[in-house]
Design a protein around this motif. Sequence first.
Motif, PDB file in Angstrom:
ATOM      1  N   SER B  28     -29.387   5.459 -55.428  1.00 44.08           N
ATOM      2  CA  SER B  28     -29.386   6.458 -54.367  1.00 44.08           C
ATOM      3  C   SER B  28     -28.399   6.109 -53.258  1.00 44.08           C
ATOM      4  O   SER B  28     -28.047   6.953 -52.451  1.00 44.08           O
ATOM      5  CB  SER B  28     -30.791   6.596 -53.784  1.00 44.08           C
ATOM      6  N   VAL B  29     -27.933   4.872 -53.248  1.00 45.36           N
ATOM      7  CA  VAL B  29     -26.956   4.450 -52.242  1.00 45.36           C
ATOM      8  C   VAL B  29     -25.871   3.653 -52.957  1.00 45.36           C
ATOM      9  O   VAL B  29     -26.082   3.194 -54.079  1.00 45.36           O
ATOM     10  CB  VAL B  29     -27.613   3.572 -51.147  1.00 45.36           C
ATOM     11  N   PRO B  30     -24.695   3.504 -52.336  1.00 45.43           N
ATOM     12  CA  PRO B  30     -23.674   2.661 -52.971  1.00 45.43           C
ATOM     13  C   PRO B  30     -24.241   1.280 -53.230  1.00 45.43           C
ATOM     14  O   PRO B  30     -24.692   0.608 -52.312  1.00 45.43           O
ATOM     15  CB  PRO B  30     -22.556   2.629 -51.921  1.00 45.43           C
ATOM     16  N   PRO B  31     -24.232   0.880 -54.486  1.00 47.85           N
ATOM     17  CA  PRO B  31     -24.924  -0.373 -54.830  1.00 47.85           C
ATOM     18  C   PRO B  31     -24.014  -1.582 -54.766  1.00 47.85           C
ATOM     19  O   PRO B  31     -22.798  -1.472 -54.695  1.00 47.85           O
ATOM     20  CB  PRO B  31     -25.329  -0.118 -56.272  1.00 47.85           C
ATOM     21  N   TYR B  32     -24.638  -2.733 -54.822  1.00 52.86           N
ATOM     22  CA  TYR B  32     -23.929  -3.952 -55.156  1.00 52.86           C
ATOM     23  C   TYR B  32     -24.037  -4.095 -56.676  1.00 52.86           C
ATOM     24  O   TYR B  32     -25.091  -3.844 -57.250  1.00 52.86           O
ATOM     25  CB  TYR B  32     -24.554  -5.164 -54.477  1.00 52.86           C
ATOM     26  N   LEU B  44     -28.664 -17.655 -66.475  1.00 52.62           N
ATOM     27  CA  LEU B  44     -27.597 -16.691 -66.256  1.00 52.62           C
ATOM     28  C   LEU B  44     -26.563 -17.258 -65.288  1.00 52.62           C
ATOM     29  O   LEU B  44     -26.912 -17.913 -64.306  1.00 52.62           O
ATOM     30  CB  LEU B  44     -28.149 -15.388 -65.685  1.00 52.62           C
ATOM     31  N   GLN B  45     -25.309 -16.947 -65.576  1.00 55.92           N
ATOM     32  CA  GLN B  45     -24.211 -17.387 -64.730  1.00 55.92           C
ATOM     33  C   GLN B  45     -23.440 -16.166 -64.256  1.00 55.92           C
ATOM     34  O   GLN B  45     -23.103 -15.286 -65.055  1.00 55.92           O
ATOM     35  CB  GLN B  45     -23.291 -18.314 -65.523  1.00 55.92           C
ATOM     36  N   LEU B  46     -23.147 -16.111 -62.969  1.00 48.11           N
ATOM     37  CA  LEU B  46     -22.417 -14.969 -62.432  1.00 48.11           C
ATOM     38  C   LEU B  46     -20.972 -14.992 -62.907  1.00 48.11           C
ATOM     39  O   LEU B  46     -20.279 -15.993 -62.783  1.00 48.11           O
ATOM     40  CB  LEU B  46     -22.444 -14.995 -60.910  1.00 48.11           C
ATOM     41  N   LEU B  47     -20.527 -13.845 -63.453  1.00 47.73           N
ATOM     42  CA  LEU B  47     -19.114 -13.679 -63.810  1.00 47.73           C
ATOM     43  C   LEU B  47     -18.326 -13.098 -62.652  1.00 47.73           C
ATOM     44  O   LEU B  47     -17.228 -13.555 -62.337  1.00 47.73           O
ATOM     45  CB  LEU B  47     -18.988 -12.712 -65.000  1.00 47.73           C
ATOM     46  N   LEU B  48     -18.880 -12.052 -62.047  1.00 51.24           N
ATOM     47  CA  LEU B  48     -18.213 -11.392 -60.938  1.00 51.24           C
ATOM     48  C   LEU B  48     -19.191 -10.456 -60.259  1.00 51.24           C
ATOM     49  O   LEU B  48     -20.249 -10.155 -60.809  1.00 51.24           O
ATOM     50  CB  LEU B  48     -16.981 -10.612 -61.414  1.00 51.24           C
ATOM     51  N   LYS B  49     -18.804 -10.016 -59.036  1.00 51.71           N
ATOM     52  CA  LYS B  49     -19.654  -9.076 -58.312  1.00 51.71           C
ATOM     53  C   LYS B  49     -18.801  -8.174 -57.451  1.00 51.71           C
ATOM     54  O   LYS B  49     -17.697  -8.531 -57.034  1.00 51.71           O
ATOM     55  CB  LYS B  49     -20.675  -9.811 -57.451  1.00 51.71           C
ATOM     56  N   TYR B  50     -19.336  -6.979 -57.214  1.00 57.68           N
ATOM     57  CA  TYR B  50     -18.744  -6.043 -56.271  1.00 57.68           C
ATOM     58  C   TYR B  50     -19.750  -5.786 -55.163  1.00 57.68           C
ATOM     59  O   TYR B  50     -20.893  -5.403 -55.430  1.00 57.68           O
ATOM     60  CB  TYR B  50     -18.391  -4.715 -56.960  1.00 57.68           C
ATOM     61  N   THR B  51     -19.307  -6.013 -53.934  1.00 54.64           N
ATOM     62  CA  THR B  51     -20.169  -5.667 -52.794  1.00 54.64           C
ATOM     63  C   THR B  51     -19.456  -4.627 -51.937  1.00 54.64           C
ATOM     64  O   THR B  51     -19.954  -3.525 -51.744  1.00 54.64           O
ATOM     65  CB  THR B  51     -20.540  -6.913 -51.970  1.00 54.64           C
TER      66      THR B  51
END
Lengths: 113, 116
Positions: B28-32, B44-51
């Motif tokens: 409902s809102v721009p997500p991360y 789990l290992q983080l590959l990448l993220k968008y904030t």
Amino acid sequence: DSGVTQTPKHLITATGQRVTLRCSPRSGDLSVYWYQQSLDQGLQFLIQYYNGEERAKGNILERFSAQQFPDLHSELNLSSLELGDSALYFCASSVKGAADTQYFGPGTRLTVL
Amino acid sequence: AQSVTQLGSHVSVSEGALVLLRCNYSSSVPPYLFWYVQYPNQGLQLLLKYTTGATLVKGINGFEAEFKKSETSFHLTKPSAHMSDAAEYFCAVSDDRGSTLGRLYFGRGTQLTVWP
């Protein structure tokens, strides 16, 4: 190594029993999250604590409870265990909230017989 | 409520081929948005993220993903697959905006197989 530790790695128990899973977050992280991974449900958010206070609840059963202690480690208590509770339980930690990377521990594999 | 759909529970590519793992979300809102990788018997290992900011995000091990708001997508790509990329990949979303809230909602995962 993510810096998040979980004990024990494996746990085998019987239906109706109670177990406690332990998590130590990365140094400096104030948020701790618990997730359940099963073949049926996939990866599900259970609960989040921030600096000792419960911050958010997800699909956590009433038979499950958690807490975060003053030293920031966390415990997940599972009681009246059922066969369907068999799963991999992950703990993750982050500095604060959603914009911060969550670092996952290696998980505790729970088998209920 | 937010949901994450990963198209294709299994993807197979040859070594050196393009990797494309698809992720669509509803929020409902721009997500991360996040991509995590899980190797057998590991966390789990983080590959990448968008904030916020640039919609093309580069991550570790040569992976990148592009946030396309109009398509509600965050597909993961890598130009040339390597045998070591074989693993399970999870797309996740959070629409929490409280600074101390951080619930992640995951897709069902995509198992990537890389053939020699």
